[in-house]
Design an enzyme around this catalytic site. Structure first.
Site, PDB file in Angstrom:
ATOM      1  N   GLU A   1       0.755  -1.264   0.206  1.00 51.06           N
ATOM      2  CA  GLU A   1       0.055  -0.057  -0.032  1.00 51.06           C
ATOM      3  C   GLU A   1       0.715   1.284   0.072  1.00 51.06           C
ATOM      4  OE1 GLU A   1      -3.103   1.732   3.013  1.00 51.06           O
ATOM      5  OE2 GLU A   1      -3.500  -0.344   2.487  1.00 51.06           O
ATOM      6  N   ASP A   2       2.007   1.068   0.605  1.00 52.24           N
ATOM      7  CA  ASP A   2       2.714   2.740   0.939  1.00 52.24           C
ATOM      8  C   ASP A   2       4.104   2.347   0.387  1.00 52.24           C
ATOM      9  OD1 ASP A   2       0.390   3.599   2.197  1.00 52.24           O
ATOM     10  OD2 ASP A   2       1.309   2.810   4.486  1.00 52.24           O
TER      11      ASP A   2
END
Length: 179
Positions: free
Chosen positions: A65-66
């Site tokens: 996600e990051d």
């Protein structure tokens, strides 16, 4: 050293490398890696979880996600089970924030038991962090809205781990959020 220890250290090392330049949004800008380590610690120390794949996924849960990490990369290094758990807890960052939040609520009841454990510990860590320190740019109202949204997600995770759910319920009651 046991093989389980090696697997956990590999996941921690991988996550630390991927998150090396990231900071939390708190006033102290704490290193981001503290978060996935904290999530894994909640699972072991408060949830009684010893499933190594779940603990690895907790350490890796924000890498896709990051960071530039892919599910295929996780699968090639950590295997299909860990990659699947991480995939289940990963938001699609190409979607607007409100849509991602809506989908978390919608998808929570349909996640695997392993992914539900990571989600419970992640929510517990984040709510505790919000109680500890309001992130930069967040109002009291925004914090309250986060608690109310988290309660909706947790509702879909019920029946997964009584210890973690009880701890979450306590935090939610303290903020007068209906359980």
């Amino acid at each position: 050293m046991s093989s389980d220890s090696i697997l956990l250290l590999e996941a921690a090392n991988f996550a630390a490398g991927k998150h090396r330049n990231q900071r939390r949004k708190d006033q102290e800008e704490t290193p981001y890696i503290n978060h996935p380590i904290g999530v894994a610690r909640i699972l072991t120390h408060e949830g009684g979880i010893t499933d190594i794949a779940v603990l690895q996924a907790a350490l890796l849960h924000d890498t896709v996600e990051d960071t530039d990490t892919t599910i295929d990369e996780l699968e090639s290094i950590f295997g299909p089970t860990v990659a699947r758990i991480v995939e289940e807890v990963t938001d699609d960052k190409s979607l607007p924030k409100q849509e991602r939040k809506r989908l978390q609520v919608e998808h929570a009841p349909h996640c695997s038991h392993q992914a539900k454990l990571v989600k419970l510990a992640d929510k517990l860590y984040n709510l505790r962090d919000l109680n500890r320190c309001t992130p930069k740019g967040w109002s009291t109202e925004r914090v309250q809205e986060y608690f109310e949204w988290a309660a909706q997600v947790v509702k879909g995770l019920r029946g997964t781990n009584t210890s973690l759910e009880n701890l979450l319920d306590q935090l939610l009651r303290e903020k007068s959020v209906p359980i």
